[in-house]
Every structure is written in C-alpha cells, then in structure tokens.
Design a protein around this motif. Structure first.
Motif, PDB file in Angstrom:
ATOM      1  N   LYS A  22       2.496  -2.009  -2.344  1.00 44.51           N
ATOM      2  CA  LYS A  22       1.278  -2.209  -1.565  1.00 44.51           C
ATOM      3  C   LYS A  22       0.384  -3.308  -2.127  1.00 44.51           C
ATOM      4  O   LYS A  22      -0.420  -3.881  -1.410  1.00 44.51           O
ATOM      5  CB  LYS A  22       0.477  -0.888  -1.524  1.00 44.51           C
ATOM      6  CG  LYS A  22       1.187   0.229  -0.791  1.00 44.51           C
ATOM      7  CD  LYS A  22       0.914   0.148   0.699  1.00 44.51           C
ATOM      8  CE  LYS A  22       1.710   1.160   1.494  1.00 44.51           C
ATOM      9  NZ  LYS A  22       1.329   2.544   1.193  1.00 44.51           N
ATOM     10  N   ILE A  23       0.468  -3.558  -3.416  1.00 43.76           N
ATOM     11  CA  ILE A  23      -0.480  -4.496  -4.025  1.00 43.76           C
ATOM     12  C   ILE A  23       0.202  -5.765  -4.535  1.00 43.76           C
ATOM     13  O   ILE A  23      -0.109  -6.868  -4.072  1.00 43.76           O
ATOM     14  CB  ILE A  23      -1.249  -3.824  -5.190  1.00 43.76           C
ATOM     15  CG1 ILE A  23      -1.972  -2.571  -4.700  1.00 43.76           C
ATOM     16  CG2 ILE A  23      -2.229  -4.811  -5.822  1.00 43.76           C
ATOM     17  CD1 ILE A  23      -3.121  -2.804  -3.773  1.00 43.76           C
ATOM     18  N   SER A  50      -4.873  -0.868  -9.423  1.00 44.36           N
ATOM     19  CA  SER A  50      -4.101   0.054  -8.605  1.00 44.36           C
ATOM     20  C   SER A  50      -3.668   1.279  -9.410  1.00 44.36           C
ATOM     21  O   SER A  50      -3.820   2.415  -8.973  1.00 44.36           O
ATOM     22  CB  SER A  50      -2.888  -0.673  -8.039  1.00 44.36           C
ATOM     23  OG  SER A  50      -2.063   0.223  -7.363  1.00 44.36           O
ATOM     24  N   ARG A  95     -14.555   2.699  -5.372  1.00 43.77           N
ATOM     25  CA  ARG A  95     -13.122   2.933  -5.238  1.00 43.77           C
ATOM     26  C   ARG A  95     -12.661   4.037  -6.198  1.00 43.77           C
ATOM     27  O   ARG A  95     -11.826   4.868  -5.867  1.00 43.77           O
ATOM     28  CB  ARG A  95     -12.411   1.617  -5.548  1.00 43.77           C
ATOM     29  CG  ARG A  95     -10.933   1.670  -5.579  1.00 43.77           C
ATOM     30  CD  ARG A  95     -10.369   0.308  -5.843  1.00 43.77           C
ATOM     31  NE  ARG A  95     -10.574  -0.110  -7.230  1.00 43.77           N
ATOM     32  CZ  ARG A  95     -10.330  -1.347  -7.665  1.00 43.77           C
ATOM     33  NH1 ARG A  95      -9.923  -2.270  -6.847  1.00 43.77           N
ATOM     34  NH2 ARG A  95     -10.528  -1.652  -8.924  1.00 43.77           N
ATOM     35  N   SER A 132       0.638  -9.617  -2.619  1.00 43.03           N
ATOM     36  CA  SER A 132      -0.089 -10.720  -3.240  1.00 43.03           C
ATOM     37  C   SER A 132       0.840 -11.877  -3.559  1.00 43.03           C
ATOM     38  O   SER A 132       0.424 -13.028  -3.570  1.00 43.03           O
ATOM     39  CB  SER A 132      -0.766 -10.259  -4.530  1.00 43.03           C
ATOM     40  OG  SER A 132      -1.631  -9.205  -4.259  1.00 43.03           O
ATOM     41  N   THR A 174       4.155   2.450  -5.662  1.00 46.78           N
ATOM     42  CA  THR A 174       3.114   2.132  -4.679  1.00 46.78           C
ATOM     43  C   THR A 174       2.431   0.825  -5.036  1.00 46.78           C
ATOM     44  O   THR A 174       2.128   0.012  -4.168  1.00 46.78           O
ATOM     45  CB  THR A 174       2.043   3.242  -4.644  1.00 46.78           C
ATOM     46  OG1 THR A 174       2.665   4.485  -4.890  1.00 46.78           O
ATOM     47  CG2 THR A 174       1.339   3.269  -3.333  1.00 46.78           C
ATOM     48  N   ILE A 217      -3.259   7.113  -1.092  1.00 47.80           N
ATOM     49  CA  ILE A 217      -2.066   7.347  -1.910  1.00 47.80           C
ATOM     50  C   ILE A 217      -2.177   8.661  -2.672  1.00 47.80           C
ATOM     51  O   ILE A 217      -1.180   9.194  -3.130  1.00 47.80           O
ATOM     52  CB  ILE A 217      -1.793   6.197  -2.902  1.00 47.80           C
ATOM     53  CG1 ILE A 217      -2.994   5.974  -3.805  1.00 47.80           C
ATOM     54  CG2 ILE A 217      -1.402   4.933  -2.191  1.00 47.80           C
ATOM     55  CD1 ILE A 217      -2.712   5.033  -4.929  1.00 47.80           C
ATOM     56  N   PHE A 226      -9.075  -5.100  -4.678  1.00 48.07           N
ATOM     57  CA  PHE A 226      -7.790  -5.486  -4.103  1.00 48.07           C
ATOM     58  C   PHE A 226      -8.021  -6.596  -3.071  1.00 48.07           C
ATOM     59  O   PHE A 226      -9.090  -6.653  -2.471  1.00 48.07           O
ATOM     60  CB  PHE A 226      -7.137  -4.296  -3.392  1.00 48.07           C
ATOM     61  CG  PHE A 226      -6.856  -3.146  -4.293  1.00 48.07           C
ATOM     62  CD1 PHE A 226      -6.078  -3.317  -5.432  1.00 48.07           C
ATOM     63  CD2 PHE A 226      -7.363  -1.890  -4.024  1.00 48.07           C
ATOM     64  CE1 PHE A 226      -5.806  -2.246  -6.268  1.00 48.07           C
ATOM     65  CE2 PHE A 226      -7.097  -0.809  -4.861  1.00 48.07           C
ATOM     66  CZ  PHE A 226      -6.319  -1.000  -5.980  1.00 48.07           C
ATOM     67  N   PRO A 227      -7.019  -7.437  -2.856  1.00 51.97           N
ATOM     68  CA  PRO A 227      -7.169  -8.454  -1.809  1.00 51.97           C
ATOM     69  C   PRO A 227      -7.075  -7.837  -0.420  1.00 51.97           C
ATOM     70  O   PRO A 227      -6.198  -8.158   0.367  1.00 51.97           O
ATOM     71  CB  PRO A 227      -6.021  -9.431  -2.098  1.00 51.97           C
ATOM     72  CG  PRO A 227      -5.021  -8.655  -2.867  1.00 51.97           C
ATOM     73  CD  PRO A 227      -5.769  -7.573  -3.586  1.00 51.97           C
ATOM     74  N   LYS A 228      -7.959  -6.891  -0.153  1.00 55.22           N
ATOM     75  CA  LYS A 228      -7.979  -6.189   1.133  1.00 55.22           C
ATOM     76  C   LYS A 228      -9.427  -6.090   1.581  1.00 55.22           C
ATOM     77  O   LYS A 228     -10.331  -6.511   0.871  1.00 55.22           O
ATOM     78  CB  LYS A 228      -7.417  -4.775   0.961  1.00 55.22           C
ATOM     79  CG  LYS A 228      -5.970  -4.669   0.536  1.00 55.22           C
ATOM     80  CD  LYS A 228      -5.668  -3.218   0.151  1.00 55.22           C
ATOM     81  CE  LYS A 228      -4.254  -3.047  -0.353  1.00 55.22           C
ATOM     82  NZ  LYS A 228      -3.261  -2.951   0.699  1.00 55.22           N
ATOM     83  N   PHE A 268      -7.566   2.930  -0.015  1.00 58.88           N
ATOM     84  CA  PHE A 268      -6.255   2.821  -0.672  1.00 58.88           C
ATOM     85  C   PHE A 268      -5.994   3.961  -1.658  1.00 58.88           C
ATOM     86  O   PHE A 268      -5.009   4.693  -1.538  1.00 58.88           O
ATOM     87  CB  PHE A 268      -6.150   1.474  -1.393  1.00 58.88           C
ATOM     88  CG  PHE A 268      -4.874   1.296  -2.178  1.00 58.88           C
ATOM     89  CD1 PHE A 268      -3.694   0.970  -1.534  1.00 58.88           C
ATOM     90  CD2 PHE A 268      -4.861   1.455  -3.555  1.00 58.88           C
ATOM     91  CE1 PHE A 268      -2.520   0.804  -2.247  1.00 58.88           C
ATOM     92  CE2 PHE A 268      -3.692   1.299  -4.277  1.00 58.88           C
ATOM     93  CZ  PHE A 268      -2.522   0.978  -3.618  1.00 58.88           C
TER      94      PHE A 268
END
Lengths: 269, 297
Positions: B195-196, B182, A167, B200, B191, A120, A106-108, A116
């Motif tokens: 969130k994703i 995700s 992850r 973006s 979600t 969730i 993820f872009p995190k 993440f």
C-alpha cells in the motif's frame, strides 16, 4: 496474550528492566531500569548520542528495522515482555504508536492518511467520524476540515506533524511515543503540538524525546535524564545510561546528580 | 598583486577553455551515430511504408517483383514481447521487492545482486542458446520445437535483470520514514509494501519495465535459436507452439537476401522497429512526468 510471571506494578504501563541495546558490537545504552506511569507524560532528555532515541524506539520494537540492533533485558508492557520470541512486533506497534522527528505523512489525502492505519487494523464503524474525531483530538480539524481530499503534503510542517499525531491516535494506541516531534517545527507549531499533548494526556500515556528542556518542563510530569560516559577501556567510545529519573519538578529544581544539574543549566550537551 | 579582472590569456583560463571544447567535441561525436542511424533508417525505411506493408505476408525471396508485407513479423514481435513481459515482470518485481525490502544486506542478497548484474551482462545469444538447449531441442513444450513461446522465454531472461534492478533501486529511493510511518501505525510488512512503498516507487518501476520491454523487442540473436521465423499469418492460439516471425529476425533474414525487394522490406521493418522502440522510450518519459505531477496533488 502472553502473561509474564513478573507482575508489573499496577500503574506502571511500561517498565524497562536492565535493558541494554547495542548496534553490532557497539553498545549504545546500558543497564536501563525505568518505569513509565500510566497517563503521564514522560520526557527523555540528555545530550546527543546518549541513546534516548534508541531507548524510545526500543519501546515499540522499531529498532527491529535497524540491522544489527539487538536488545538485552526485559521491556514489560501490560505484564508482557515485548521482546519475548512469541510476541508479534506488528501487534506491539498497534498498541504503542509512534510520532517521528520528521513529519512523515503518507503520499495520500489527509483523509486517507488517517483512515489507512484504522483500516488495516480492521476498524469497523463510521470512518468519517473517526477521521473527524482524530483530527479534532490533534487540534487540526478546524484547519483542514474543508480540504480532507487534499494531499497530506499540502499542509505546513506543523500541520503535517499534527496529521501524523492524528494518524497515530486513530489506531487507538495505549501509549504514544514521540521522537523529538517539534525539532523540525517553528515555535508556534511547537506550542500547538504541546497543547495537543496536554489534551491527549487525558486518554493516553505519552513518552517524548526532546532536546528542548523548556519543552520538557512545560509538558512532562516525569523526566528521565540520560547521559553518556566513555567506555572503561578508554578507546573513546561512549555508552549511554540513565543518570536520573524523577518528577520533572524535582529534576529541574533540585536534581540529585551533578551532571543533571550541569546539563539543565546548559553547561554541556 | 594580481588584478581581480578575468584574464583571457592566463594559462589556467586557456586550459579551461580547451578542456570545455574538448568535452563538447566528444559529446558531439558520441551523439553523431545516433543521429545518423536514426535519420538513415527514417529516410531509407520511411520511403517503403505502404498500407499493404502492415497487412500482407512476406513473399518468399526469389520473386523479385513484390516482397509483400510484414504483418506476421509485427504481430509476432508483439506476442513474443508480451510473453516475455508476462514472465519477467512478476518475477522481476517480486525479486526486486525481496532485495530492497526483505533482505538485510547479507551475503545471500549480495550474491543475488551480483548475479543480476552478471545476468544483465550475459550476451543475448547465450540466452537464446540456453533456451534452445532447455526447451527447443528437448521438445519439452508439448512436443513443439521452435516456437513463439520459447522466444518469449528467451527474451524474458534478458528483461529480468532490468526489471529486478529498477525495482530494487526504485524501492530503495522510497524514504525510510515512510516505511516507519506505516509500520508505526501497526501495518505489517506486507501491507506496507503493497500500500505504501510500491505505489511510491511505481513510477521508477514502470519506467524500468518499459525500458526492459524496449530492449527485448529489438533482440535478434535469442530469437534465431528459439522462435526462428515464419512467413505466415498468425491465426490462432495454437500458433504459439510453432515458429513465429519477428521484426528483428525478419530484418536479419531479408537484409542478407540478394534481392532488392526483400532488402526494401528489411528497411521498412527497421523503420517500424526503431520507431516503435523510440516511441516506447518517449512514452515512458511522458508517463513518468505525468505521474510525477499527479502524485503530489
């Protein structure tokens, strides 16, 4: 839980019973029967277009995301048909995690990448511990413990892929599906991921699609060889089927099918 | 054998040069109106800028000595565009999310996309007449007729297609691998989007929203039918339900007056309007570049 009347065999965590998958009118794979044993690493090999990735994606209902994709037959997980109308695909994916061909963090930050999924999924507990543990299991901790707040993109390709594995581990799945996880990586990163897989085998069942037969030989206990044949009506389209399924040792040393023999010796595919 | 050296006089190379210069001339002609327009307005309007301009009410035409200021119109434009944004942004972003994330490309979503394109091409005056018929002439809003609220609604119709389209396209640019990632860790669709995918695509959506606002702020025709015009200061919340001035309508009204003072005021308002739309556009570029940099730290 929805219990299916057909009891799965004790150590079979996942069973395909007469599964056929089509994209629209085009049939991709046909009549697959296959049992995946708990705690094993099973690799799916075969030439391009034989539907092994399609089969893998069907195991945690990722195919739902592809328009027109439909499945006939039964996929039993834990005694439940995951294609039952009452099954929530989100729940299925929580218990059957997936690692993709291209590393897709993820872009995190590295930390958030792992937190993440856990968050969730309603994880209560020490997030720092979970992040550390997951990264350790994926053999990435030593390389990134000092830069957990850096972006996931700042890692190399191989590290990104291990981040994706971490992850997936963080959500504590029962099965991890891997779709050619090393095809975009160099040999050294590949080796590291394979070591990681050996570690993971203690706690998880792993099903991996690979084009690399050496990799199948190195990492897996069982191997399923998929092949494709032309349609009987002869219009040139191909449909995939499961040609042979046996222990990796047997597949590579004394395959029963001629096509398996030809494929593993590099005659086609 | 032909030599490998570049031959100036070969018909192919001459043709190439001619074509290059032709397209260069065309691009110059295309940019010329913009340069002239902006310079002309900057010079004509820039000369009229005084501090009082921003604080005073405009004087009614006829008194040729002093035209006053554009304060009510300036504030009115701000309020009307804000109302339009409050309506159009949530609806537009929500609609864009549906098109990009939930719809499966069936006939319904094709119809919606087609409809959005049609809406984008609807002349702005039609949006004005529509709100006039729906809100103004029916007095449906607490008995008020022409009002800033109605003006905002008319402008929101114009903003809506821009916002939907940029949200739709911005979300489609987000790589599918990210969605799979995700969903693969057990996130629900909701979600994943929240969130994703939305974060973006935030940059392109924000840019689209800003451009939509800039477009709406400069519209005149829809406001003539809905917000009309007012000479007086906006003093409270209740003024939303009455006629409200705006820069665009002020220009339209005063530029046609036979009095010099009002004409000058119209120029000054043009200057402010062009400058603010220009700066909003530039701001959105800077914003886009800024977020691009911070995203991949």
């Amino acid at each position: 839980m929805i219990k299916n009347t057909k009891k799965a065999q004790k150590n079979h965590i996942l069973s395909l019973e007469d599964v056929s998958i089509s994209y629209g009118k085009f049939e991709a794979v046909k009549n697959i029967f296959c049992n995946f044993k708990k705690g094993d690493i099973t690799s799916l090999i075969g030439p391009s277009g034989c539907g092994k990735s399609t089969v893998l994606r069907s195991l945690n209902r990722m195919n739902d995301l592809i328009p027109n994709c439909s499945l006939k037959g039964t996929v039993l997980f834990d005694g439940t048909n995951i294609y039952d109308k009452r099954v929530d695909p989100v729940e299925v994916r929580r218990r059957i995690g997936m690692v993709f061909q291209q590393p897709n963090p993820f872009p995190k930050s590295i930390y958030e990448n792992i937190a993440f999924g856990a968050r969730i999924n309603g994880f209560v507990g020490d997030m720092d511990d979970l992040v550390e543990l997951s990264l350790k299991k994926a053999a990435l901790w030593d390389e990134c413990k000092d830069k957990l707040n850096n972006s996931g993109y700042s890692l190399s390709g191989g590290q990104q892929q291990r981040l994706c594995i971490a992850r997936t581990i963080a959500i504590e799945p029962e099965i991890i599906l891997m779709d050619e996880p090393c095809s975009a990586l160099d040999p050294i990163s590949t080796l590291k991921i394979e070591e990681t897989m050996h570690e993971l085998k203690k706690n998880y069942t792993i099903i991996i699609v690979t084009h690399n037969m050496q990799q199948a030989l190195r990492v897996s206990d069982m191997t399923a060889f998929f092949n494709a044949i032309e349609y009987e009506n002869g219009d040139g389209g191909k449909v995939g089927y499961l040609a042979e399924f046996n222990s990796t040792k047997k597949i590579f040393s004394s395959p029963k099918e001629k096509t398996t023999q030809e494929y593993i010796s590099g005659k086609f595919g | 054998m032909n030599s490998l050296f570049y031959q100036k006089n070969s018909s192919r190379n001459i043709g190439d040069k001619v074509f290059t210069s032709l397209s260069l001339i065309c691009v110059f002609i295309a940019i010329l109106p913009l340069i002239f327009l902006v310079t002309y307005i900057l010079i004509k309007g820039g000369a009229q800028i005084t501090p009082e301009l921003f604080t005073l009410e405009p004087n009614p035409p006829g008194d040729d000595l002093d035209a006053g200021g554009i304060n009510p119109a300036l504030i009115g434009t701000l309020i009307i565009t804000t109302i339009a944004s409050i309506i159009a942004i949530p609806v537009g972003v929500g609609g864009g999310i549906y098109l990009a994330e939930y719809s499966k490309g069936g006939p319904f979503s094709r119809f919606i996309r087609f409809g959005v394109n049609v809406l984008a091409g609807v002349p702005s005056i039609i949006a004005g007449v529509f709100i006039y018929a729906l809100i103004v002439s029916t007095k449906i809003l607490f008995g008020s007729m022409y009002s800033g609220l109605a003006g905002g609604m008319a402008l929101s119709i114009l903003m809506l297609p821009t916002v939907i389209k940029t949200t739709d396209e911005g979300l489609k640019l987000v790589p599918n691998e990210l969605r799979y990632a995700s969903l693969g860790v057990g996130a629900s669709m909701y979600t994943t989007i929240l969130k994703i995918t939305l974060p973006s695509a935030f940059r392109s959506i924000a840019t689209g929203v800003v451009l939509g606002i800039a477009r709406a702020a400069g519209e005149t025709a829809p406001l003539i039918f809905t917000a009309l015009f007012s000479y007086y200061y906006i003093t409270g919340f209740g003024d939303l339900f009455y006629e409200m001035g705006s820069l665009a309508v002020l220009i339209y009204n005063f530029a046609l007056e036979p009095y010099d003072a009002q004409n000058k005021l119209a120029w000054a308002a043009s200057f402010i309007l062009v400058l603010s739309i220009l700066s909003v556009n530039i701001f959105s570029r800077i914003f886009a570049a800024f977020t691009e940099k911070t995203k991949r730290v």
